[in-house]
Design a protein around this motif. Structure first.
Motif, PDB file in Angstrom:
ATOM      1  N   MET A 145      82.929  62.078  35.969  1.00 41.33           N
ATOM      2  CA  MET A 145      84.307  62.662  35.736  1.00 41.33           C
ATOM      3  C   MET A 145      84.257  64.003  36.338  1.00 41.33           C
ATOM      4  O   MET A 145      85.399  64.422  37.103  1.00 41.33           O
ATOM      5  CB  MET A 145      84.582  62.925  34.106  1.00 41.33           C
ATOM      6  N   ILE A 146      83.183  64.771  36.252  1.00 40.38           N
ATOM      7  CA  ILE A 146      83.166  66.210  36.844  1.00 40.38           C
ATOM      8  C   ILE A 146      83.254  66.171  38.400  1.00 40.38           C
ATOM      9  O   ILE A 146      84.217  66.870  38.939  1.00 40.38           O
ATOM     10  CB  ILE A 146      81.803  66.675  36.463  1.00 40.38           C
ATOM     11  N   ALA A 168      91.083  58.528  43.033  1.00 43.30           N
ATOM     12  CA  ALA A 168      91.436  58.138  41.653  1.00 43.30           C
ATOM     13  C   ALA A 168      91.030  56.610  41.597  1.00 43.30           C
ATOM     14  O   ALA A 168      90.341  56.170  40.672  1.00 43.30           O
ATOM     15  CB  ALA A 168      92.592  58.357  41.173  1.00 43.30           C
ATOM     16  N   VAL A 169      91.608  56.049  42.483  1.00 41.63           N
ATOM     17  CA  VAL A 169      91.469  54.444  42.696  1.00 41.63           C
ATOM     18  C   VAL A 169      89.987  54.184  42.786  1.00 41.63           C
ATOM     19  O   VAL A 169      89.512  53.160  42.222  1.00 41.63           O
ATOM     20  CB  VAL A 169      92.437  53.901  43.869  1.00 41.63           C
ATOM     21  N   LEU A 170      89.423  54.736  43.842  1.00 45.37           N
ATOM     22  CA  LEU A 170      88.026  54.453  44.091  1.00 45.37           C
ATOM     23  C   LEU A 170      87.062  54.797  42.586  1.00 45.37           C
ATOM     24  O   LEU A 170      86.087  54.028  42.082  1.00 45.37           O
ATOM     25  CB  LEU A 170      87.254  55.407  44.896  1.00 45.37           C
ATOM     26  N   PHE A 171      87.298  55.825  41.914  1.00 47.21           N
ATOM     27  CA  PHE A 171      86.772  56.178  40.640  1.00 47.21           C
ATOM     28  C   PHE A 171      87.088  54.900  39.565  1.00 47.21           C
ATOM     29  O   PHE A 171      85.832  54.403  39.049  1.00 47.21           O
ATOM     30  CB  PHE A 171      87.173  57.064  40.078  1.00 47.21           C
ATOM     31  N   LEU A 172      88.174  54.390  39.554  1.00 50.22           N
ATOM     32  CA  LEU A 172      88.566  53.343  38.638  1.00 50.22           C
ATOM     33  C   LEU A 172      87.756  52.218  38.989  1.00 50.22           C
ATOM     34  O   LEU A 172      87.286  51.304  38.181  1.00 50.22           O
ATOM     35  CB  LEU A 172      90.020  53.039  38.446  1.00 50.22           C
ATOM     36  N   PHE A 173      87.816  52.026  40.337  1.00 54.93           N
ATOM     37  CA  PHE A 173      87.067  50.622  40.841  1.00 54.93           C
ATOM     38  C   PHE A 173      85.493  50.605  40.577  1.00 54.93           C
ATOM     39  O   PHE A 173      85.000  49.491  40.126  1.00 54.93           O
ATOM     40  CB  PHE A 173      87.194  50.441  42.276  1.00 54.93           C
ATOM     41  N   MET A 174      85.059  51.979  40.809  1.00 54.55           N
ATOM     42  CA  MET A 174      83.492  51.930  40.574  1.00 54.55           C
ATOM     43  C   MET A 174      83.143  51.899  38.920  1.00 54.55           C
ATOM     44  O   MET A 174      82.054  51.414  38.686  1.00 54.55           O
ATOM     45  CB  MET A 174      82.821  53.373  41.117  1.00 54.55           C
ATOM     46  N   LEU A 175      84.117  52.093  37.965  1.00 52.25           N
ATOM     47  CA  LEU A 175      83.885  52.098  36.823  1.00 52.25           C
ATOM     48  C   LEU A 175      83.833  50.400  36.541  1.00 52.25           C
ATOM     49  O   LEU A 175      83.033  50.017  35.778  1.00 52.25           O
ATOM     50  CB  LEU A 175      84.901  52.669  36.038  1.00 52.25           C
ATOM     51  N   TYR A 184      87.539  52.807  28.818  1.00 52.22           N
ATOM     52  CA  TYR A 184      87.443  53.839  29.465  1.00 52.22           C
ATOM     53  C   TYR A 184      88.304  53.791  30.580  1.00 52.22           C
ATOM     54  O   TYR A 184      89.132  54.601  30.984  1.00 52.22           O
ATOM     55  CB  TYR A 184      86.054  54.115  30.191  1.00 52.22           C
ATOM     56  N   LEU A 185      88.721  52.492  31.163  1.00 54.62           N
ATOM     57  CA  LEU A 185      89.897  52.355  32.147  1.00 54.62           C
ATOM     58  C   LEU A 185      91.104  52.571  31.266  1.00 54.62           C
ATOM     59  O   LEU A 185      92.085  53.196  31.974  1.00 54.62           O
ATOM     60  CB  LEU A 185      89.758  50.738  32.522  1.00 54.62           C
ATOM     61  N   LEU A 186      91.349  52.029  30.259  1.00 51.50           N
ATOM     62  CA  LEU A 186      92.533  52.244  29.346  1.00 51.50           C
ATOM     63  C   LEU A 186      92.758  53.818  29.006  1.00 51.50           C
ATOM     64  O   LEU A 186      94.046  54.139  28.832  1.00 51.50           O
ATOM     65  CB  LEU A 186      92.554  51.440  28.282  1.00 51.50           C
ATOM     66  N   MET A 187      91.626  54.347  28.959  1.00 44.47           N
ATOM     67  CA  MET A 187      91.927  55.907  28.873  1.00 44.47           C
ATOM     68  C   MET A 187      92.250  56.667  29.880  1.00 44.47           C
ATOM     69  O   MET A 187      93.016  57.384  29.986  1.00 44.47           O
ATOM     70  CB  MET A 187      90.634  56.333  28.163  1.00 44.47           C
ATOM     71  N   PHE A 188      91.502  56.410  31.194  1.00 37.85           N
ATOM     72  CA  PHE A 188      91.857  57.142  32.349  1.00 37.85           C
ATOM     73  C   PHE A 188      93.163  56.889  33.043  1.00 37.85           C
ATOM     74  O   PHE A 188      93.788  57.902  33.597  1.00 37.85           O
ATOM     75  CB  PHE A 188      90.519  57.004  33.313  1.00 37.85           C
ATOM     76  N   ILE A 189      93.450  55.591  32.892  1.00 38.75           N
ATOM     77  CA  ILE A 189      94.736  55.254  33.760  1.00 38.75           C
ATOM     78  C   ILE A 189      95.906  55.880  33.511  1.00 38.75           C
ATOM     79  O   ILE A 189      96.680  56.753  34.194  1.00 38.75           O
ATOM     80  CB  ILE A 189      94.933  53.643  33.884  1.00 38.75           C
ATOM     81  N   VAL A 191      96.122  59.105  31.811  1.00 39.64           N
ATOM     82  CA  VAL A 191      95.781  60.395  31.947  1.00 39.64           C
ATOM     83  C   VAL A 191      96.011  60.769  33.678  1.00 39.64           C
ATOM     84  O   VAL A 191      96.789  61.625  33.918  1.00 39.64           O
ATOM     85  CB  VAL A 191      94.509  60.739  31.761  1.00 39.64           C
ATOM     86  N   MET A 192      95.351  59.851  34.439  1.00 40.09           N
ATOM     87  CA  MET A 192      95.597  60.104  35.876  1.00 40.09           C
ATOM     88  C   MET A 192      97.145  60.003  36.337  1.00 40.09           C
ATOM     89  O   MET A 192      97.582  60.832  37.095  1.00 40.09           O
ATOM     90  CB  MET A 192      94.686  58.983  36.743  1.00 40.09           C
ATOM     91  N   ALA A 193      97.869  59.140  35.837  1.00 38.10           N
ATOM     92  CA  ALA A 193      99.055  58.722  36.149  1.00 38.10           C
ATOM     93  C   ALA A 193     100.170  59.738  35.721  1.00 38.10           C
ATOM     94  O   ALA A 193     101.082  60.340  36.409  1.00 38.10           O
ATOM     95  CB  ALA A 193      99.627  57.185  35.304  1.00 38.10           C
ATOM     96  N   ALA A 194      99.724  60.394  34.407  1.00 36.96           N
ATOM     97  CA  ALA A 194     100.579  61.825  34.102  1.00 36.96           C
ATOM     98  C   ALA A 194     100.245  62.847  34.968  1.00 36.96           C
ATOM     99  O   ALA A 194     101.327  63.522  35.216  1.00 36.96           O
ATOM    100  CB  ALA A 194     100.044  61.900  32.715  1.00 36.96           C
ATOM    101  N   GLY A 195      99.052  62.869  35.441  1.00 36.09           N
ATOM    102  CA  GLY A 195      98.606  64.045  36.099  1.00 36.09           C
ATOM    103  C   GLY A 195      99.313  63.920  37.702  1.00 36.09           C
ATOM    104  O   GLY A 195      99.903  64.942  38.020  1.00 36.09           O
ATOM    105  N   PHE A 196      99.564  62.880  38.329  1.00 37.08           N
ATOM    106  CA  PHE A 196      99.989  62.495  39.574  1.00 37.08           C
ATOM    107  C   PHE A 196     101.705  62.876  39.447  1.00 37.08           C
ATOM    108  O   PHE A 196     102.257  63.336  40.337  1.00 37.08           O
ATOM    109  CB  PHE A 196      99.709  61.025  40.082  1.00 37.08           C
ATOM    110  N   VAL A 197     102.170  62.119  38.227  1.00 36.33           N
ATOM    111  CA  VAL A 197     103.536  62.703  38.009  1.00 36.33           C
ATOM    112  C   VAL A 197     104.024  64.199  38.056  1.00 36.33           C
ATOM    113  O   VAL A 197     104.868  64.635  38.484  1.00 36.33           O
ATOM    114  CB  VAL A 197     103.951  61.813  36.585  1.00 36.33           C
ATOM    115  N   TYR A 198     102.790  65.012  37.625  1.00 39.29           N
ATOM    116  CA  TYR A 198     103.250  66.328  37.242  1.00 39.29           C
ATOM    117  C   TYR A 198     103.230  67.025  38.773  1.00 39.29           C
ATOM    118  O   TYR A 198     104.027  67.742  39.035  1.00 39.29           O
ATOM    119  CB  TYR A 198     102.062  66.947  36.559  1.00 39.29           C
ATOM    120  N   PHE A 199     102.017  66.558  39.505  1.00 40.83           N
ATOM    121  CA  PHE A 199     101.994  67.024  40.912  1.00 40.83           C
ATOM    122  C   PHE A 199     103.260  66.602  41.725  1.00 40.83           C
ATOM    123  O   PHE A 199     103.657  67.550  42.780  1.00 40.83           O
ATOM    124  CB  PHE A 199     100.780  66.868  41.410  1.00 40.83           C
TER     125      PHE A 199
END
Length: 366
Positions: A145-146, A168-175, A184-189, A191-199
């Motif tokens: 994550m860091i 982000a996709v590579l991180f989820l794939f490697m998980l 963990y996948l259900l937690m990260f997806i 969060v990442m989606a919200a981050g991308f919407v913000y940006f």
């Protein structure tokens, strides 16, 4: 040396070589008009790519002979160097601005995009820590994550939202590859989606790009221009294409016919059959990469093979999705085929890693 080469995965080697050779040919055609207009040499970009292909071949051969298993001790240092270069583009005199963003380093006549280097180092680092038997899952996940957060921060600073999506996709794939719990996948997806919407909402041009992607004809001379011209190129190619070197869209209709939209030129000049050959080439890379990953006993090499394969394939799909209007334009090259030295060398290095692992499999040590 000959015995080592004979142990390499033949279909994988042939696929990568064919795509690279086909890329050289299509770069010559796709860039001829722009190259002549800028440098009075229609083969300018072809010559540059040929030099990069030669350099990539030398680097790939070294990696193949040296062995993917021996690379693991250098991975943390390589990742640190890649991240440093990602931030170094903002140093005065080092970064080169193009298209409103600073994503390239320039040293004399050589221009390098650090993100290409980062992608490979990133998946290898995740393979290294996720395969460690000494670390508990919580530590593995925290380190992953860091590094992901630092990589995403560097990409956001470069205004490279497309690159951030790839990381982000590579991180989820490697998980998934490493077998982490589904929670963990259900937690990260989300969060990442919200981050991308913000940006996306933070930059008006990104919002416009999304709406124009849904209907490019609402702004045919502006934000929708690239998508429309790309679809015209592919559509006019039909089944058999208009013929090699006969593209009309490369006459300044498509802004980057030799890089981001090389697949559009392939569709126009070689038609459906030419496009299918490209898809078949990447399918073989995917199939052989999965085969190598599944049949490798060493956990690090297994994860590295899966990550290197997915890195190539996800970028290829992203490029072709953009060319066919299935994704918003994001400036992604087609691996092996688009003009660009950093992309070509990194993808050849990824193939060399896969070939090195396949050689160990045949020798019974992987």
């Amino acid at each position: 040396m000959n015995s080592k080469i004979s142990k390499a995965d033949g279909p994988l080697l042939v696929s990568a070589f064919a795509l690279t050779l086909g890329g050289l040919i299509m770069i010559y055609s796709g860039s001829s008009v722009i190259a002549y207009g800028e440098f009075a040499d229609s083969a300018y970009y072809f010559k540059k790519q040929l030099i990069w292909a030669t350099a990539g071949l030398i680097a790939g051969l070294y990696i193949y002979v040296y062995g993917a298993d021996k690379i693991r001790r250098f991975i943390p240092a390589l990742l640190a160097a890649a991240l440093f270069l990602m931030f170094a583009v903002h140093f005065p005199g080092l970064g080169r601005r193009a298209g409103g963003a600073v994503r390239w380093l320039k040293a004399g006549p050589v221009t390098f995009q650090p993100f290409e280097f980062l992608k490979l180092c990133y998946v290898l680092y995740l393979a290294l820590i996720f395969s460690s038997e000494k670390l508990p899952d919580s530590v593995k996940l925290t380190r992953g994550m860091i590094i992901t957060a630092i990589s995403l921060a560097a990409l956001v600073w470069q205004k490279d939202l497309g690159g951030a999506v790839i990381i982000a996709v590579l991180f989820l794939f490697m998980l998934v590859v490493a077998g982490f719990n589904l929670k963990y996948l259900l937690m990260f997806i989300p969060v990442m989606a919200a981050g991308f919407v913000y940006f996306i909402k933070a930059e008006p041009y990104r919002v416009k790009r999304i709406f124009t992607f849904l209907d490019p004809w609402q702004d045919p001379l502006g934000a929708g221009w690239q998508t429309i011209q790309s679809l015209i190129a592919i559509g006019s190619g039909g089944i058999f294409g208009v013929g090699f070197f006969e593209s009309q869209q490369k006459f300044y209709y498509l802004p980057t016919p030799h890089t981001d939209y090389i697949f559009s030129i392939i569709g126009e000049e070689l038609g459906l059959w030419g496009s299918l050959l490209v898809l078949i080439g990447f399918f073989f890379i995917l199939q052989r990469g999965i085969f190598i990953a599944l049949n490798t006993r060493d956990t690090f090499l297994k994860y590295a093979a899966a990550g290197a394969t997915f890195m190539i394939v996800v970028q290829a799909l992203a490029n072709m999705y953009v060319a066919t209007g299935l994704m918003p334009p994001k400036g992604t090259t087609l691996p092996f085929m688009s003009a660009g030295g950093s992309s070509l060398i990194v993808n050849i290095a990824a193939i060399a890693i896969l070939l090195s692992i396949s050689r160990r499999m045949k020798a019974g040590s992987a």
